[in-house]
Design a protein around this motif. Structure first.
Motif, PDB file in Angstrom:
ATOM      1  N   ASP A  32     -10.660  21.714  31.899  1.00 44.18           N
ATOM      2  CA  ASP A  32     -10.223  21.237  33.208  1.00 44.18           C
ATOM      3  C   ASP A  32     -11.070  20.012  33.575  1.00 44.18           C
ATOM      4  O   ASP A  32     -12.252  20.138  33.908  1.00 44.18           O
ATOM      5  CB  ASP A  32     -10.381  22.334  34.264  1.00 44.18           C
ATOM      6  CG  ASP A  32      -9.919  21.900  35.637  1.00 44.18           C
ATOM      7  OD1 ASP A  32      -9.271  20.835  35.743  1.00 44.18           O
ATOM      8  OD2 ASP A  32     -10.209  22.619  36.605  1.00 44.18           O
ATOM      9  N   TRP A  33     -10.462  18.850  33.529  1.00 47.03           N
ATOM     10  CA  TRP A  33     -11.160  17.602  33.823  1.00 47.03           C
ATOM     11  C   TRP A  33     -11.105  17.249  35.303  1.00 47.03           C
ATOM     12  O   TRP A  33     -11.696  16.250  35.721  1.00 47.03           O
ATOM     13  CB  TRP A  33     -10.551  16.466  33.000  1.00 47.03           C
ATOM     14  CG  TRP A  33     -10.829  16.606  31.543  1.00 47.03           C
ATOM     15  CD1 TRP A  33      -9.988  17.117  30.596  1.00 47.03           C
ATOM     16  CD2 TRP A  33     -12.030  16.272  30.856  1.00 47.03           C
ATOM     17  NE1 TRP A  33     -10.603  17.114  29.368  1.00 47.03           N
ATOM     18  CE2 TRP A  33     -11.856  16.597  29.497  1.00 47.03           C
ATOM     19  CE3 TRP A  33     -13.246  15.727  31.260  1.00 47.03           C
ATOM     20  CZ2 TRP A  33     -12.845  16.386  28.542  1.00 47.03           C
ATOM     21  CZ3 TRP A  33     -14.238  15.513  30.302  1.00 47.03           C
ATOM     22  CH2 TRP A  33     -14.033  15.841  28.974  1.00 47.03           C
ATOM     23  N   THR A  34     -10.420  18.037  36.088  1.00 43.58           N
ATOM     24  CA  THR A  34     -10.208  17.716  37.502  1.00 43.58           C
ATOM     25  C   THR A  34     -11.488  17.338  38.248  1.00 43.58           C
ATOM     26  O   THR A  34     -11.500  16.331  38.954  1.00 43.58           O
ATOM     27  CB  THR A  34      -9.484  18.882  38.211  1.00 43.58           C
ATOM     28  OG1 THR A  34      -8.292  19.177  37.488  1.00 43.58           O
ATOM     29  CG2 THR A  34      -9.144  18.533  39.635  1.00 43.58           C
ATOM     30  N   ILE A  77      -5.528  13.049  30.347  1.00 39.95           N
ATOM     31  CA  ILE A  77      -5.511  13.804  31.614  1.00 39.95           C
ATOM     32  C   ILE A  77      -4.187  13.661  32.357  1.00 39.95           C
ATOM     33  O   ILE A  77      -4.051  14.167  33.470  1.00 39.95           O
ATOM     34  CB  ILE A  77      -6.684  13.406  32.538  1.00 39.95           C
ATOM     35  CG1 ILE A  77      -6.600  11.927  32.913  1.00 39.95           C
ATOM     36  CG2 ILE A  77      -8.001  13.755  31.914  1.00 39.95           C
ATOM     37  CD1 ILE A  77      -7.044  11.636  34.299  1.00 39.95           C
ATOM     38  N   PHE A  82      -2.680  18.224  35.731  1.00 44.27           N
ATOM     39  CA  PHE A  82      -3.800  17.434  36.232  1.00 44.27           C
ATOM     40  C   PHE A  82      -3.304  16.445  37.267  1.00 44.27           C
ATOM     41  O   PHE A  82      -2.121  16.157  37.353  1.00 44.27           O
ATOM     42  CB  PHE A  82      -4.500  16.673  35.100  1.00 44.27           C
ATOM     43  CG  PHE A  82      -5.232  17.549  34.134  1.00 44.27           C
ATOM     44  CD1 PHE A  82      -6.200  18.441  34.557  1.00 44.27           C
ATOM     45  CD2 PHE A  82      -4.951  17.492  32.784  1.00 44.27           C
ATOM     46  CE1 PHE A  82      -6.882  19.241  33.661  1.00 44.27           C
ATOM     47  CE2 PHE A  82      -5.630  18.283  31.878  1.00 44.27           C
ATOM     48  CZ  PHE A  82      -6.594  19.167  32.322  1.00 44.27           C
ATOM     49  N   TYR A 144       1.161  21.898  29.573  1.00 45.95           N
ATOM     50  CA  TYR A 144       0.322  20.701  29.684  1.00 45.95           C
ATOM     51  C   TYR A 144       0.952  19.492  29.003  1.00 45.95           C
ATOM     52  O   TYR A 144       0.417  18.399  29.074  1.00 45.95           O
ATOM     53  CB  TYR A 144      -1.062  20.951  29.071  1.00 45.95           C
ATOM     54  CG  TYR A 144      -1.931  21.802  29.949  1.00 45.95           C
ATOM     55  CD1 TYR A 144      -2.756  21.224  30.904  1.00 45.95           C
ATOM     56  CD2 TYR A 144      -1.926  23.183  29.840  1.00 45.95           C
ATOM     57  CE1 TYR A 144      -3.554  21.992  31.720  1.00 45.95           C
ATOM     58  CE2 TYR A 144      -2.718  23.974  30.655  1.00 45.95           C
ATOM     59  CZ  TYR A 144      -3.532  23.368  31.589  1.00 45.95           C
ATOM     60  OH  TYR A 144      -4.317  24.142  32.395  1.00 45.95           O
TER      61      TYR A 144
END
Length: 163
Positions: A32-34, A77, A82, A144
């Motif tokens: 999770d790059w959020t 992302i 995202f 995703y």
């Protein structure tokens, strides 16, 4: 990411960005790059060396980042899970005026390199998700993957800059 937040050593920027971009591209849907999206877009924006100053004081926080790695991370992302497209839209609206024919400087090359790489990696991701599966790469979870809506949105966001 924590090390990069705390320790600002310009020599490492390229290597860390390459590592982060590679990790993001090869683990879509697994990380999770959020929480890191705002910081990453800030670093990418600073790497473009735009002529920005506040009260005639230029920022001393130059971030040397490779357009290739920056584009790889941005493309990784994007998608339904995202908020990358919103940040990309804001990023494009920020740099759009710097691409005006009346503006010229070293930043134009940096921006154009990034834009070319964004299209290249977006296309590569789309092809690998839909048509050309690579058995050595981990499969991206279905929720995703880029949807038709994401592709359309990418094109719509890119259009004002491309024209």
């Amino acid at each position: 990411m924590e090390l990069w937040n705390v320790y600002h050593y310009p020599v490492w920027n390229l290597d860390i960005m390459n590592l982060v971009a590679s990790t993001a591209a090869n683990t879509i849907g697994l990380i999770d790059w959020t929480p890191h999206i705002p910081l990453m877009f800030t670093r990418i924006l600073r790497s473009l060396e735009l002529p920005v100053s506040y009260k005639q004081i230029k920022s001393s926080k130059n971030q040397s980042l490779c357009a290739d790695a920056s584009a790889t991370w941005i493309v990784a992302i994007l998608g339904p899970k995202f908020d990358g497209m919103r940040y990309l839209r804001n990023f494009f609206s920020t740099i759009e005026s710097y691409l005006n024919i009346a503006n010229s400087g070293k930043w134009v090359r940096h921006i154009s390199d990034l834009l070319v790489q964004l299209v290249k990696y977006f296309q590569e991701r789309l092809i690998s998700e839909r048509y050309k599966k690579h058995p050595w790469k981990p499969e991206i979870p279905a929720d995703y993957r880029l949807r038709d809506q994401d592709v359309t949105e990418f094109v719509e966001v890119f259009k004002p800059i491309a024209m």
